[in-house]
Design an enzyme around this catalytic site. Sequence first.
Site, PDB file in Angstrom:
ATOM      1  N   THR A 121       0.828  -1.205   0.000  1.00 16.87           N
ATOM      2  CA  THR A 121       0.000   0.000   0.000  1.00 16.87           C
ATOM      3  C   THR A 121       0.864   1.258   0.000  1.00 16.87           C
ATOM      4  OG1 THR A 121      -1.498   1.276   1.402  1.00 16.87           O
ATOM      5  CG2 THR A 121      -0.128  -0.308   2.522  1.00 16.87           C
ATOM      6  N   GLU A 123       0.341   3.577   1.911  1.00 20.47           N
ATOM      7  CA  GLU A 123       0.339   4.080   3.292  1.00 20.47           C
ATOM      8  C   GLU A 123       1.655   3.853   4.006  1.00 20.47           C
ATOM      9  OE1 GLU A 123      -2.956   3.149   5.713  1.00 20.47           O
ATOM     10  OE2 GLU A 123      -4.405   3.509   4.136  1.00 20.47           O
ATOM     11  N   TYR A 148      -1.903  -0.874  11.026  1.00 20.43           N
ATOM     12  CA  TYR A 148      -2.064  -1.521   9.709  1.00 20.43           C
ATOM     13  C   TYR A 148      -0.878  -1.208   8.797  1.00 20.43           C
ATOM     14  CZ  TYR A 148      -3.375  -1.710   4.783  1.00 20.43           C
ATOM     15  OH  TYR A 148      -3.351  -1.925   3.429  1.00 20.43           O
TER      16      TYR A 148
HETATM   17  P1  NAD Z   1      -9.987  -7.032   2.186  1.00 23.95           P
HETATM   18  O1  NAD Z   1      -9.954  -6.848   3.654  1.00 23.95           O
HETATM   19  O2  NAD Z   1     -11.204  -6.688   1.415  1.00 23.95           O
HETATM   20  O3  NAD Z   1      -9.659  -8.569   1.828  1.00 23.95           O
HETATM   21  C1  NAD Z   1      -8.643  -9.284   2.480  1.00 23.95           C
HETATM   22  C2  NAD Z   1      -8.848 -10.770   2.172  1.00 23.95           C
HETATM   23  O4  NAD Z   1      -7.765 -11.504   2.807  1.00 23.95           O
HETATM   24  C3  NAD Z   1     -10.158 -11.337   2.712  1.00 23.95           C
HETATM   25  O5  NAD Z   1     -10.777 -12.150   1.749  1.00 23.95           O
HETATM   26  C4  NAD Z   1      -9.725 -12.170   3.914  1.00 23.95           C
HETATM   27  O6  NAD Z   1     -10.581 -13.264   4.186  1.00 23.95           O
HETATM   28  C5  NAD Z   1      -8.339 -12.624   3.478  1.00 23.95           C
HETATM   29  N1  NAD Z   1      -7.468 -12.976   4.614  1.00 23.95           N
HETATM   30  C6  NAD Z   1      -7.244 -12.230   5.736  1.00 23.95           C
HETATM   31  N2  NAD Z   1      -6.398 -12.883   6.556  1.00 23.95           N
HETATM   32  C7  NAD Z   1      -6.074 -14.050   5.938  1.00 23.95           C
HETATM   33  C8  NAD Z   1      -5.233 -15.136   6.278  1.00 23.95           C
HETATM   34  N3  NAD Z   1      -4.555 -15.152   7.440  1.00 23.95           N
HETATM   35  N4  NAD Z   1      -5.117 -16.158   5.411  1.00 23.95           N
HETATM   36  C9  NAD Z   1      -5.800 -16.156   4.239  1.00 23.95           C
HETATM   37  N5  NAD Z   1      -6.620 -15.158   3.865  1.00 23.95           N
HETATM   38  C10 NAD Z   1      -6.751 -14.116   4.705  1.00 23.95           C
HETATM   39  O7  NAD Z   1      -8.717  -6.255   1.647  1.00 23.95           O
HETATM   40  P2  NAD Z   1      -8.501  -5.504   0.249  1.00 23.95           P
HETATM   41  O8  NAD Z   1      -8.977  -4.118   0.378  1.00 23.95           O
HETATM   42  O9  NAD Z   1      -9.010  -6.371  -0.834  1.00 23.95           O
HETATM   43  O10 NAD Z   1      -6.905  -5.472   0.212  1.00 23.95           O
HETATM   44  C11 NAD Z   1      -6.196  -6.562  -0.353  1.00 23.95           C
HETATM   45  C12 NAD Z   1      -4.717  -6.241  -0.372  1.00 23.95           C
HETATM   46  O11 NAD Z   1      -4.492  -5.064  -1.126  1.00 23.95           O
HETATM   47  C13 NAD Z   1      -4.120  -5.982   1.021  1.00 23.95           C
HETATM   48  O12 NAD Z   1      -2.824  -6.544   1.061  1.00 23.95           O
HETATM   49  C14 NAD Z   1      -4.047  -4.458   1.112  1.00 23.95           C
HETATM   50  O13 NAD Z   1      -3.006  -4.064   1.951  1.00 23.95           O
HETATM   51  C15 NAD Z   1      -3.779  -4.111  -0.342  1.00 23.95           C
HETATM   52  N6  NAD Z   1      -4.215  -2.771  -0.769  1.00 23.95           N
HETATM   53  C16 NAD Z   1      -5.549  -2.430  -0.677  1.00 23.95           C
HETATM   54  C17 NAD Z   1      -5.949  -1.179  -1.119  1.00 23.95           C
HETATM   55  C18 NAD Z   1      -7.397  -0.736  -1.009  1.00 23.95           C
HETATM   56  O14 NAD Z   1      -7.681   0.440  -1.242  1.00 23.95           O
HETATM   57  N7  NAD Z   1      -8.327  -1.617  -0.688  1.00 23.95           N
HETATM   58  C19 NAD Z   1      -5.011  -0.295  -1.675  1.00 23.95           C
HETATM   59  C20 NAD Z   1      -3.677  -0.681  -1.734  1.00 23.95           C
HETATM   60  C21 NAD Z   1      -3.296  -1.928  -1.292  1.00 23.95           C
HETATM   61  O1  DAU Z   2      -4.093   3.965   0.458  1.00 24.24           O
HETATM   62  C1  DAU Z   2      -4.329   2.589   0.381  1.00 24.24           C
HETATM   63  C2  DAU Z   2      -5.162   2.142   1.553  1.00 24.24           C
HETATM   64  O2  DAU Z   2      -6.477   2.635   1.317  1.00 24.24           O
HETATM   65  C3  DAU Z   2      -5.186   0.631   1.736  1.00 24.24           C
HETATM   66  O3  DAU Z   2      -3.889   0.203   2.088  1.00 24.24           O
HETATM   67  C4  DAU Z   2      -6.160   0.222   2.844  1.00 24.24           C
HETATM   68  O4  DAU Z   2      -6.251  -1.186   2.904  1.00 24.24           O
HETATM   69  C5  DAU Z   2      -7.528   0.800   2.503  1.00 24.24           C
HETATM   70  O5  DAU Z   2      -8.446   0.513   3.543  1.00 24.24           O
HETATM   71  C6  DAU Z   2      -7.425   2.317   2.307  1.00 24.24           C
HETATM   72  O6  DAU Z   2      -7.068   2.961   3.553  1.00 24.24           O
HETATM   73  P1  DAU Z   2      -7.800   4.296   4.065  1.00 24.24           P
HETATM   74  O7  DAU Z   2      -7.704   4.318   5.537  1.00 24.24           O
HETATM   75  O8  DAU Z   2      -7.334   5.464   3.287  1.00 24.24           O
HETATM   76  O9  DAU Z   2      -9.296   3.952   3.559  1.00 24.24           O
HETATM   77  P2  DAU Z   2     -10.739   4.168   4.229  1.00 24.24           P
HETATM   78  O10 DAU Z   2     -11.725   3.751   3.190  1.00 24.24           O
HETATM   79  O11 DAU Z   2     -10.845   3.540   5.565  1.00 24.24           O
HETATM   80  O12 DAU Z   2     -10.808   5.741   4.425  1.00 24.24           O
HETATM   81  C7  DAU Z   2     -10.604   6.635   3.350  1.00 24.24           C
HETATM   82  C8  DAU Z   2     -10.648   8.054   3.893  1.00 24.24           C
HETATM   83  O13 DAU Z   2     -11.982   8.351   4.309  1.00 24.24           O
HETATM   84  C9  DAU Z   2      -9.776   8.274   5.091  1.00 24.24           C
HETATM   85  O14 DAU Z   2      -9.266   9.602   5.026  1.00 24.24           O
HETATM   86  C10 DAU Z   2     -10.721   8.131   6.282  1.00 24.24           C
HETATM   87  C11 DAU Z   2     -12.019   8.691   5.713  1.00 24.24           C
HETATM   88  N1  DAU Z   2     -13.284   8.149   6.247  1.00 24.24           N
HETATM   89  C12 DAU Z   2     -13.451   6.803   6.314  1.00 24.24           C
HETATM   90  C13 DAU Z   2     -14.642   6.269   6.745  1.00 24.24           C
HETATM   91  C14 DAU Z   2     -14.837   4.770   6.840  1.00 24.24           C
HETATM   92  C15 DAU Z   2     -14.322   9.016   6.591  1.00 24.24           C
HETATM   93  O15 DAU Z   2     -14.166  10.258   6.503  1.00 24.24           O
HETATM   94  N2  DAU Z   2     -15.507   8.493   7.002  1.00 24.24           N
HETATM   95  C16 DAU Z   2     -15.727   7.147   7.107  1.00 24.24           C
HETATM   96  O16 DAU Z   2     -16.835   6.723   7.481  1.00 24.24           O
END
Ligand code: NAD
Ligand code: DAU
Length: 332
Positions: A121, A123, A148
């Site tokens: 990420t 982050e 995280y």
């Molecule tokens: P998510 O929480 O939606 O999904 C995570 C998945 O991993 C789930 O299906 C869960 O069951 C599985 N999981 C958790 N622990 C596990 C374990 N011990 N063994 C096997 N499976 C397990 O997360 P996401 O938003 O899809 O993120 C996926 C990846 O992408 C993460 O590594 C996250 O850091 C990265 N990422 C996400 C974002 C975003 O905006 N969502 C952005 C950048 C990077």
């Molecule tokens: O940048 C990549 C990351 O983006 C990933 O690594 C993480 O897995 C993913 O969850 C996401 O992290 P954020 O913390 O940025 O995402 P989130 O959707 O939780 O929040 C986005 C922004 O919105 C953040 O500034 C917090 C704010 N927020 C979030 C929620 C849930 C609100 O203002 N209100 C809300 O209810």
Amino acid sequence: MGHMLVTGGAGFVGANFVRHVLSRTAHSVIVLDKLTYAGSLTSLSSLRGPRFRFVHGDIQDAALVDSLFAEVDVVVHFAAESHNDKSLEDPRPFLNTNIVGTYTLLEAARRHRVRFHHISTDEVYGDLALDDPTRFTEESPFDPSSPYSATKAGSDLLVRAWVRSFDVQATISHCSNNYGPYQHVEKFIPRQITNVIRGRRPRVFGDGTNVRDWVHADDHASAVLAIIERGTIGRTYVIGGVGEIQNKTVVELILTLMGESSDGYDYVADRPGHDLRYAIDATRLRTELGWAPQYADFEAGLSATIDWYRHNETWWGPTKDTVETFYTARGQ
Ligand code: NAD
Ligand code: DAU
């Protein structure tokens, strides 16, 4: 044709990636997922046939991981505890899955000599001032703010060490915030869309000036595929640079697109340690690997995402009340 193992493929980004791979390549895919609260088999329910298999299990299970690595030539590692607000409540599962789980996979990669791609990420780079002209690149120093992001940075350092010390054939990518279908309603955009659908006012943390750099999950998927197919072993790639926008502007856009008044939302308690701004410079990905996002228009992508949540309440509905109970207890 390759055989691919996708960890965390029942989560948001992983499920969109699996769909992308099965529709655009000839690879076969095995998904390994623990099905935590964030994983959903229904996200994969339309995927059937000889090229797809689901295995229920934990990435910390070394024997299971070993047996699966013996069947494939490429591993894409999405599995993680992914939500900042949950990591502030209970960091332990983040240490277990993100650090120990990644270590377990790296040891198997070392034994089986598979191609390994680690999903991280933006982050891990900390945050930027609103007026900072620089953006995150592959050379930015790590400065994580939350449990995280600290565990994600820890897992990235493990991957770097296993490449250097054990010649593991790995790449790493750091993507900014994803949006699109199948995202858990605990996250910002789906929480606000489903609040509006349920007749509840959206909730913005702090003063809403925080900036995220939104990328559609399908564009994240195409970037990861490009890295697997054409990336240089040992290299890092940042993904994003598509849609920097303030949180309050996102909520106002959601309300407008859903036919509500754009000021119909509330400011609530801020997230402790809340990162102010993420911004990505994806020049390496664009110039070296020729990646370009398909969803360059954030408003169009958001509108399609709203439609998806409107038509898929059976997917998100059962989790909504639990999420709102969690946030209510935090004053959010
Ligand atoms: P998510 O929480 O939606 O999904 C995570 C998945 O991993 C789930 O299906 C869960 O069951 C599985 N999981 C958790 N622990 C596990 C374990 N011990 N063994 C096997 N499976 C397990 O997360 P996401 O938003 O899809 O993120 C996926 C990846 O992408 C993460 O590594 C996250 O850091 C990265 N990422 C996400 C974002 C975003 O905006 N969502 C952005 C950048 C990077
Ligand atoms: O940048 C990549 C990351 O983006 C990933 O690594 C993480 O897995 C993913 O969850 C996401 O992290 P954020 O913390 O940025 O995402 P989130 O959707 O939780 O929040 C986005 C922004 O919105 C953040 O500034 C917090 C704010 N927020 C979030 C929620 C849930 C609100 O203002 N209100 C809300 O209810």
